[in-house]
Design an enzyme around this catalytic site. Sequence first.
Site, PDB file in Angstrom:
ATOM      1  N   LYS A 177      20.243 -22.600  50.067  1.00 55.52           N
ATOM      2  CA  LYS A 177      19.501 -21.349  49.860  1.00 55.52           C
ATOM      3  C   LYS A 177      18.302 -21.287  50.798  1.00 55.52           C
ATOM      4  O   LYS A 177      17.525 -22.237  50.903  1.00 55.52           O
ATOM      5  CB  LYS A 177      19.058 -21.249  48.404  1.00 55.52           C
ATOM      6  CG  LYS A 177      18.651 -19.856  47.957  1.00 55.52           C
ATOM      7  CD  LYS A 177      18.522 -19.776  46.444  1.00 55.52           C
ATOM      8  CE  LYS A 177      18.211 -18.364  45.985  1.00 55.52           C
ATOM      9  NZ  LYS A 177      18.113 -18.267  44.511  1.00 55.52           N
TER      10      LYS A 177
ATOM     11  N   CYS B 144      21.785 -14.962  46.133  1.00 54.16           N
ATOM     12  CA  CYS B 144      20.883 -14.309  45.180  1.00 54.16           C
ATOM     13  C   CYS B 144      19.634 -13.716  45.827  1.00 54.16           C
ATOM     14  O   CYS B 144      19.690 -12.651  46.414  1.00 54.16           O
ATOM     15  CB  CYS B 144      20.511 -15.288  44.064  1.00 54.16           C
ATOM     16  SG  CYS B 144      19.913 -14.440  42.564  1.00 54.16           S
TER      17      CYS B 144
ATOM     18  N   GLU C 262      25.771 -18.941  40.982  1.00 50.80           N
ATOM     19  CA  GLU C 262      24.769 -19.864  41.512  1.00 50.80           C
ATOM     20  C   GLU C 262      24.578 -21.048  40.553  1.00 50.80           C
ATOM     21  O   GLU C 262      24.481 -20.866  39.340  1.00 50.80           O
ATOM     22  CB  GLU C 262      23.449 -19.113  41.692  1.00 50.80           C
ATOM     23  CG  GLU C 262      22.312 -19.903  42.294  1.00 50.80           C
ATOM     24  CD  GLU C 262      21.072 -19.058  42.517  1.00 50.80           C
ATOM     25  OE1 GLU C 262      20.118 -19.554  43.131  1.00 50.80           O
ATOM     26  OE2 GLU C 262      21.050 -17.881  42.073  1.00 50.80           O
TER      27      GLU C 262
END
Length: 661
Positions: free
Chosen positions: A111, A164, A41
């Site tokens: 995200k 994540c 990331e």
Amino acid sequence: MIVSSASINQTPRDWEGNISRIQSVIDHCAAAGATLIVTPELSISGYGCEDYFYQEKLTDTALQALSCLRIPEGVLVTVGLPVLFCNRLYNAVALLQNNDDGRIIQGMAFKKQLAMNGIHYEARWFSKWESGSVVETDQITGYPIAIGDPVFDYCGYRIGFETCEESWVPNRSARALFERGVDIIINASASHFAIGKFEARKQLVIDGSRTFGAAYIYSNLNGCEAGRAVYDGGCLIASGGDIVAQGERLHFTDSAVIFAAIDAHDNRLVHQMNSQTAEYSHIQTDTIHLQPAHLSQQTDKTAPAQIHHWENSEHLQHEEAVRAVALGLRDWSKKTCTNGFALSLSGGADSALVAAATHLSVYLELAEYKQKSLKLSRHLTQFLPASSEEKETSPGDIPALTKQIMQRYMLTLYQGTRNSSETTLNAAQSVATGTGAAFDDWDIDPLIANYRALSEKTIGRPLTWEQDDIPLQNIQARVRAPGIWMLANIENKLLLTTSNMSEGAVGYVTMDGDSSGVLAPISGITKGRILNILRWLNSDGILVNDTHYRLTCLQPVVDQRPTAELRPEQQNDEDDLMPFEILDRIVELFMVKRKCQQTILAILTGEFPQYSHPQMNQYVDLFFRLFKRNQWKRERQAPGFHIEVNSLDPKTYGRFSLFTG
């Protein structure tokens, strides 16, 4: 398809270095036959930019850095970077492919769930993207690409993204990707280390593969990226609900990669046999087709990485904690471009563990480079004599070479008073000799006597232990600070403090004394765990390349009870506070379980029947009085590493008001 995942040690805004490390990973993986390469990331910019994310042109610089990457033909690569779209900042993963038209960015996944618990504060900088929403735009790259939550089709493999935090929430993104018929889920993460966390992370990957019928590729940062959090790497590839490749954790090299050959058939059976599969029209409408290429069949270089034996140790938590601190120390020295460390060595447990961890930061790096047949890193060769033949070769005798480096890498100083004992002096000398650190001892009684005389002149009366106990204790700790600071400045070293989590919770620390320094490497570890780790290092030893490496120099520290040695009479830390097992349990119940004082008292009364109710009530009351009173001390603590599940660092985790009733 042969896929690969990389853990990389990056640094925020180190554009040239970050790109160089990513390029090395791409070149290595492509040469080994990988078709799909996943990096962590925000791997372009670094995850921990924090308020630098607001800086003008940062997103432009990130895109320019990305454009420097060379993507081999027929290879897909994912990289993370911050992206500005419609005046909103997004945490993005870009999918790269070297097309015939020269446009390498094929699309971006933004995200959808931002980490806002523990040490994370992503919503301060980033906006969330709506799940399932895909937009085509030329605002970012100058040519049209799909952004948001796209699914890509490459040679019949459907690829989606779960970044994540999206895998940690109840309604995880993989659920929606299953409904969209995805074959491969990519998870680019910056998941920080905490003791025991890797098993939970591993289970999320297994569940993501088994439940949602996909090959799951997980990549994670490694190292102390931005100064506080340590990332432990540990890349994972799962298929059919099984881990088929697992990467190194807490490695000292710039990167570590894993490979696996995946076949979509077994995973697709989950979709075919599941009654909840989405309708055909929903699957097809959001797919971006990538330029097809011949998928590599090369498998000879893609065997799963070997899992180190320490991962299966019965003392895994000790192994993890020590390696995380050691890696954090190495990165602080390397990334600040300083000349190693200075430490006030007291002969007690806390400073002994700091010295041991510094020694192990060198030992573990040397052992890893030798095991991988690599030349010594430039970070360590600077501490070798100019004539050393080891500089241009793979490390030889690791214990001897470690001590040779430590002589220049760490400076330690014992500063005794009339209240200090031969026991602690001998313990300090043993630790310094055993770790190889440079050592000296000073008598600082004349300095204390001068301060005492000057103070008595000002207040017009003599100082006595009956009336001035705390000031007379504290001046001894504070007088130790200027000398070790001066030596650190002379040699351009970072001064380490020895604060631990348990004593930090109750303010059992002297400000500008033992709290004085640049970095507090063990401030995220409880006192009880520190004592247990020291016993383990002394008796069992850390596992290095399948061999137990013991630090028997810790024996004199293990043999004594923790003491500050600031009073004329014998002093014991637990007598000043409470038994450490009780203190640590209170910290856990308060910080992790968020229990109130009354509930904690009830729990401890049941767990420790050997203590009377009035005695336990006294301990609990003392904790809360001291905790509330000493938040200002925690605010002034030097940066430390997040090691336990919880933390008292007010800048990343334990945020409490300075005043409270």
